[in-house]
Design a protein around this motif. Structure first.
Motif, PDB file in Angstrom:
ATOM      1  N   GLY A 196       5.708  24.435   1.911  1.00  0.00           N
ATOM      2  CA  GLY A 196       6.824  23.778   2.574  1.00  0.00           C
ATOM      3  C   GLY A 196       6.640  22.277   2.677  1.00  0.00           C
ATOM      4  N   ASN A 197       5.406  21.855   2.996  1.00  0.00           N
ATOM      5  CA  ASN A 197       5.127  20.416   3.078  1.00  0.00           C
ATOM      6  C   ASN A 197       5.291  19.748   1.718  1.00  0.00           C
ATOM      7  OD1 ASN A 197       4.562  20.607   5.779  1.00  0.00           O
ATOM      8  ND2 ASN A 197       2.347  20.777   5.505  1.00  0.00           N
ATOM      9  N   LEU A 198       4.856  20.438   0.648  1.00  0.00           N
ATOM     10  CA  LEU A 198       4.981  19.879  -0.691  1.00  0.00           C
ATOM     11  C   LEU A 198       6.447  19.720  -1.088  1.00  0.00           C
ATOM     12  CD1 LEU A 198       3.731  18.942  -3.344  1.00  0.00           C
ATOM     13  CD2 LEU A 198       3.669  21.339  -4.079  1.00  0.00           C
ATOM     14  N   VAL A 199       7.269  20.721  -0.763  1.00  0.00           N
ATOM     15  CA  VAL A 199       8.698  20.644  -1.097  1.00  0.00           C
ATOM     16  C   VAL A 199       9.357  19.477  -0.369  1.00  0.00           C
ATOM     17  CG1 VAL A 199      10.922  21.833  -0.901  1.00  0.00           C
ATOM     18  CG2 VAL A 199       8.899  23.087  -1.668  1.00  0.00           C
ATOM     19  N   ARG A 200       9.035  19.335   0.938  1.00  0.00           N
ATOM     20  CA  ARG A 200       9.644  18.245   1.716  1.00  0.00           C
ATOM     21  C   ARG A 200       9.197  16.880   1.212  1.00  0.00           C
ATOM     22  NH1 ARG A 200       8.901  22.078   5.977  1.00  0.00           N
ATOM     23  NH2 ARG A 200       6.826  21.254   6.453  1.00  0.00           N
ATOM     24  N   LEU A 201       7.904  16.753   0.896  1.00  0.00           N
ATOM     25  CA  LEU A 201       7.406  15.479   0.369  1.00  0.00           C
ATOM     26  C   LEU A 201       8.077  15.156  -0.971  1.00  0.00           C
ATOM     27  CD1 LEU A 201       5.475  13.074   0.370  1.00  0.00           C
ATOM     28  CD2 LEU A 201       3.710  14.564  -0.609  1.00  0.00           C
ATOM     29  N   SER A 202       8.243  16.163  -1.808  1.00  0.00           N
ATOM     30  CA  SER A 202       8.855  15.949  -3.120  1.00  0.00           C
ATOM     31  C   SER A 202      10.293  15.481  -2.982  1.00  0.00           C
ATOM     32  CB  SER A 202       8.788  17.242  -3.945  1.00  0.00           C
ATOM     33  OG  SER A 202       7.439  17.631  -4.150  1.00  0.00           O
ATOM     34  N   LYS A 203      11.026  16.064  -2.037  1.00  0.00           N
ATOM     35  CA  LYS A 203      12.402  15.633  -1.815  1.00  0.00           C
ATOM     36  C   LYS A 203      12.453  14.176  -1.384  1.00  0.00           C
ATOM     37  CE  LYS A 203      14.445  20.149  -0.704  1.00  0.00           C
ATOM     38  NZ  LYS A 203      15.093  20.968   0.349  1.00  0.00           N
ATOM     39  N   ARG A 204      11.506  13.798  -0.497  1.00  0.00           N
ATOM     40  CA  ARG A 204      11.482  12.403  -0.039  1.00  0.00           C
ATOM     41  C   ARG A 204      11.157  11.451  -1.179  1.00  0.00           C
ATOM     42  NH1 ARG A 204       7.754   8.866   2.130  1.00  0.00           N
ATOM     43  NH2 ARG A 204       6.054  10.369   2.238  1.00  0.00           N
ATOM     44  N   LEU A 205      10.344  11.933  -2.141  1.00  0.00           N
ATOM     45  CA  LEU A 205       9.965  11.096  -3.275  1.00  0.00           C
ATOM     46  C   LEU A 205      10.973  11.173  -4.416  1.00  0.00           C
ATOM     47  CD1 LEU A 205       6.134  11.914  -3.386  1.00  0.00           C
ATOM     48  CD2 LEU A 205       7.204   9.836  -2.497  1.00  0.00           C
ATOM     49  N   GLY A 206      12.032  11.967  -4.247  1.00  0.00           N
ATOM     50  CA  GLY A 206      13.066  12.062  -5.269  1.00  0.00           C
ATOM     51  C   GLY A 206      12.731  12.995  -6.409  1.00  0.00           C
ATOM     52  N   ILE A 207      11.865  13.988  -6.146  1.00  0.00           N
ATOM     53  CA  ILE A 207      11.478  14.951  -7.182  1.00  0.00           C
ATOM     54  C   ILE A 207      12.211  16.255  -6.934  1.00  0.00           C
ATOM     55  CG2 ILE A 207       9.562  16.263  -8.166  1.00  0.00           C
ATOM     56  CD1 ILE A 207       7.706  14.022  -7.216  1.00  0.00           C
ATOM     57  N   TYR A 208      12.845  16.777  -7.969  1.00  0.00           N
ATOM     58  CA  TYR A 208      13.491  18.075  -7.864  1.00  0.00           C
ATOM     59  C   TYR A 208      13.374  18.787  -9.201  1.00  0.00           C
ATOM     60  CZ  TYR A 208      17.347  15.560 -10.134  1.00  0.00           C
ATOM     61  OH  TYR A 208      18.098  14.818 -10.991  1.00  0.00           O
ATOM     62  N   ILE A 209      13.657  20.074  -9.201  1.00  0.00           N
ATOM     63  CA  ILE A 209      13.457  20.877 -10.401  1.00  0.00           C
ATOM     64  C   ILE A 209      14.788  21.406 -10.908  1.00  0.00           C
ATOM     65  CG2 ILE A 209      12.415  22.984 -11.333  1.00  0.00           C
ATOM     66  CD1 ILE A 209      10.134  22.604  -9.386  1.00  0.00           C
ATOM     67  N   LYS A 210      15.052  21.140 -12.176  1.00  0.00           N
ATOM     68  CA  LYS A 210      16.156  21.818 -12.863  1.00  0.00           C
ATOM     69  C   LYS A 210      15.494  22.651 -13.962  1.00  0.00           C
ATOM     70  CE  LYS A 210      19.927  18.580 -11.920  1.00  0.00           C
ATOM     71  NZ  LYS A 210      20.945  17.672 -12.510  1.00  0.00           N
ATOM     72  N   LEU A 241       0.828  -1.206   0.000  1.00  0.00           N
ATOM     73  CA  LEU A 241       0.000   0.000   0.000  1.00  0.00           C
ATOM     74  C   LEU A 241       0.860   1.253   0.000  1.00  0.00           C
ATOM     75  CD1 LEU A 241      -2.793   1.313   0.203  1.00  0.00           C
ATOM     76  CD2 LEU A 241      -2.612   1.114   2.690  1.00  0.00           C
ATOM     77  N   ARG A 242       1.936   1.242   0.789  1.00  0.00           N
ATOM     78  CA  ARG A 242       2.798   2.428   0.866  1.00  0.00           C
ATOM     79  C   ARG A 242       3.444   2.724  -0.483  1.00  0.00           C
ATOM     80  NH1 ARG A 242       7.103   4.025   5.474  1.00  0.00           N
ATOM     81  NH2 ARG A 242       5.131   4.672   6.358  1.00  0.00           N
ATOM     82  N   SER A 243       3.991   1.688  -1.141  1.00  0.00           N
ATOM     83  CA  SER A 243       4.660   1.935  -2.417  1.00  0.00           C
ATOM     84  C   SER A 243       3.673   2.425  -3.460  1.00  0.00           C
ATOM     85  CB  SER A 243       5.360   0.661  -2.905  1.00  0.00           C
ATOM     86  OG  SER A 243       4.408  -0.363  -3.174  1.00  0.00           O
ATOM     87  N   ALA A 244       2.439   1.889  -3.444  1.00  0.00           N
ATOM     88  CA  ALA A 244       1.429   2.339  -4.399  1.00  0.00           C
ATOM     89  C   ALA A 244       1.065   3.800  -4.137  1.00  0.00           C
ATOM     90  CB  ALA A 244       0.180   1.462  -4.296  1.00  0.00           C
ATOM     91  N   THR A 245       0.938   4.147  -2.871  1.00  0.00           N
ATOM     92  CA  THR A 245       0.613   5.533  -2.514  1.00  0.00           C
ATOM     93  C   THR A 245       1.716   6.481  -2.953  1.00  0.00           C
ATOM     94  OG1 THR A 245      -0.664   4.764  -0.604  1.00  0.00           O
ATOM     95  CG2 THR A 245       0.032   7.065  -0.602  1.00  0.00           C
ATOM     96  N   GLU A 246       2.957   6.097  -2.685  1.00  0.00           N
ATOM     97  CA  GLU A 246       4.081   6.961  -3.052  1.00  0.00           C
ATOM     98  C   GLU A 246       4.214   7.096  -4.563  1.00  0.00           C
ATOM     99  OE1 GLU A 246       7.455   5.344  -1.024  1.00  0.00           O
ATOM    100  OE2 GLU A 246       6.966   6.351   0.877  1.00  0.00           O
ATOM    101  N   ASP A 247       3.961   6.003  -5.301  1.00  0.00           N
ATOM    102  CA  ASP A 247       4.002   6.075  -6.762  1.00  0.00           C
ATOM    103  C   ASP A 247       2.958   7.063  -7.277  1.00  0.00           C
ATOM    104  OD1 ASP A 247       6.054   4.272  -6.895  1.00  0.00           O
ATOM    105  OD2 ASP A 247       4.775   2.545  -7.365  1.00  0.00           O
TER     106      ASP A 247
END
Length: 521
Positions: free
Chosen positions: A502-516, A467-473
């Motif tokens: 701020g919460n969105l930025v932190r969640l994105s970092k945990r999920l490996g999302i960043y912006i170039k 369930l966790r991996s599906a949610t994170e995906d």
């Protein structure tokens, strides 16, 4: 002049004595008043500071109980509050009436012709108002002042008795203190109270009152947007710690080091960026309550340290060898199914049992019967104040559309939909008009409005590892899509996702999302 009948006074006294609860007591009072004075609408309002809260209404739409009136923004109510005697407004009075357009069983936006208000005093303190409205001109000219004084005295005594009985039911030994607490805080503005009359909400209030007076830890369960933070504030406000701090921490997407530092504090130089010593949330909440929102998101290593606090009351700041003792009540909240998280190894079973001494489940809006209209009127009044309308109300087709919708986003979604509808209605409308929001203003897809959320067919289930991996995906793909839609703008993406930047930025970092120059995941 018309005087009140003595038998009527005896009747109302017996009615009030036989009343089972405050709601019944208020309804009987208004019914008796309407026997004494012919009117199309009557309302009893309680006063807290500068906010008037409807406690009972007759002749007005039931959802009017969801409204909150700031005295300074309603000239008629302000005039009644400033008086020590009954106030009769002339039929041609041009002051806006707060109940214009809200009369029951009336077609069209017909303003009230006659209006009268009675200030309700108890021990020389204004505790509320009684308002009477009639479609007939000069309806109240022949009623004697003596009759109105008796009705005002009776209403004030009823309101005072109701407050005192409520206080006694909460805690007999603190009755006097709690009456003061009720008169000052029971009618809070802007989301400070639990609004709703459904069976599930009454049950939730009962549970909150039961657990609030204890010092048990509380775990609040419920979907996103149902109002878990409001429940936490209510638990604290009704607790013996209410004079002490209530400290908030959103645990979502915190790294292990950051979560530990936020909870327990840190020494200068304890980690990169720790340029000064800082106390943690537990130390700030000492003697009071700490609210751990989204507690299911805490890293496992931090969960074990939180368990130590629950067991011994000791915290150890990051980078320090010494421990400190704290006295803190924990109220935690999550939208996750923690028992499933325990099975998958994402949450500690011993921490779950420590936190859930008394669980409170906040029902989704789809299970709250007609509460959606009460809440809609509450948000309509907020929008009216912000946008400067004379009056905002829902048309019949808009009300029906709101009631048919399944509300996957719960109360938060309702607030956003009402706010957007009010903004759309402002276009082409005059602030002096009584504006009705129609179904056209309500941005709900017709196919979703016609079929409640729980009746819609589910999308085909994908084969997943957990369930966790599906949610994170899903979170990863959704965030990437929204970021690309917003050209990489974090604030714009957070707004569309109804979350904090701020919460969105932190969640994105945990999920490996960043912006170039493009969104990468």
């Amino acid at each position: 002049m018309t005087d009140i009948n003595a038998n009527l006074l005896l009747e109302v006294a017996l009615d009030l004595a036989n009343s089972l609860n405050n709601s019944d007591r208020f309804e009987r009072l208004l019914s008796t008043i309407r026997k004494a004075i012919k009117c199309d609408a009557v309302a009893l309002l309680g006063l807290n500071r500068d906010v008037l809260t409807p406690l009972a209404v007759q002749g007005l739409a039931r959802r009017t109980l969801g409204r909150r009136f700031i005295v300074g923004e309603h000239p008629r109510l302000a005039q009644i509050c400033a008086s020590e005697n009954p106030v009769r407004f002339p039929s041609d009075c041009d002051l806006p009436d707060p109940f214009d357009g809200l009369l029951l069983d009336r077609e069209g936006d017909l303003p009230v012709h006659s209006c009268m208000g009675l200030p309700l005093y108890s021990d020389s303190h204004l505790v509320g108002l009684l308002t009477l409205d009639s479609m007939a001109a000069d309806a109240y000219g022949r009623i004697s002042d003596r009759t109105l004084e008796l009705i005002a005295a009776l209403s004030a005594a009823t309101l005072k008795t109701a407050l005192e009985l409520k206080a006694l039911s909460l805690s007999a030994e603190h009755a006097e203190q709690l009456v003061k607490e009720l008169t000052q805080e029971a009618f809070l503005r802007d989301g400070g109270e639990l609004i709703g009359e459904s069976q599930v909400m009454n049950a939730l209030r009962s549970d909150i009152e039961l657990v609030a007076g204890s010092d048990y830890n509380v775990l609040i369960l419920g979907e996103t947007g149902v109002g878990k933070e409001l429940v936490a504030r209510t638990v604290h406000r009704l607790s013996t710690r209410r004079e002490k701090p209530l400290v908030y921490l959103n645990c979502a997407s915190l790294t292990e080091t950051l979560a530990e530092a936020e909870l327990f504090g840190h020494a200068k130089g304890a980690f990169t960026g720790a340029d000064r010593e800082r106390p943690g949330k537990f130390l700030l909440a000492n003697g009071g309550t700490i609210f751990l929102d989204e507690v299911g998101e805490l890293p496992l290593a931090v969960q074990s340290k939180l368990l130590r606090v629950l067991q011994s009351g000791e915290i150890q700041p990051v980078g320090k060898d010494t421990v400190q003792h704290v006295d803190v009540r924990i109220v935690a909240a999550t939208n996750r199914e923690l028992l499933k998280e325990i099975e998958s190894g994402g949450f500690r079973a011993d921490l779950y049992h420590r936190l859930s001494v008394y669980p409170l489940e906040v029902p989704p809006l789809s299970r709250r019967e007609n509460d959606v209209l009460l809440l809609a009127d509450y948000f309509l009044e907020k929008s009216r104040r912000k946008l400067g309308f004379r009056q905002l109300k829902l048309s019949a087709d808009a009300s029906g559309k709101l009631k048919r919708y399944g509300w996957p986003g719960n109360v938060r979604e309702l607030e956003h939909i009402i706010s957007r509808a009010a903004l759309k209605a402002r276009k082409g409308s005059s602030p002096s008009e009584i504006v009705s929001l129609t179904a056209v203003h309500i941005e709900i897809p017709d196919d979703m409005a016609a079929q409640p959320e729980f009746e819609r067919p589910m999308a085909p289930l994908l084969e997943v590892v957990s369930l966790r991996s599906a949610t994170e995906d899903y979170q990863r793909e959704l965030i990437k899509h929204i970021l690309m839609r917003c050209d990489g703008n974090w604030s714009g993406a957070a707004k569309l996702l109804s979350t904090d930047r701020g919460n969105l930025v932190r969640l994105s970092k945990r999920l490996g999302i960043y912006i170039k120059k493009e969104v990468v995941g």
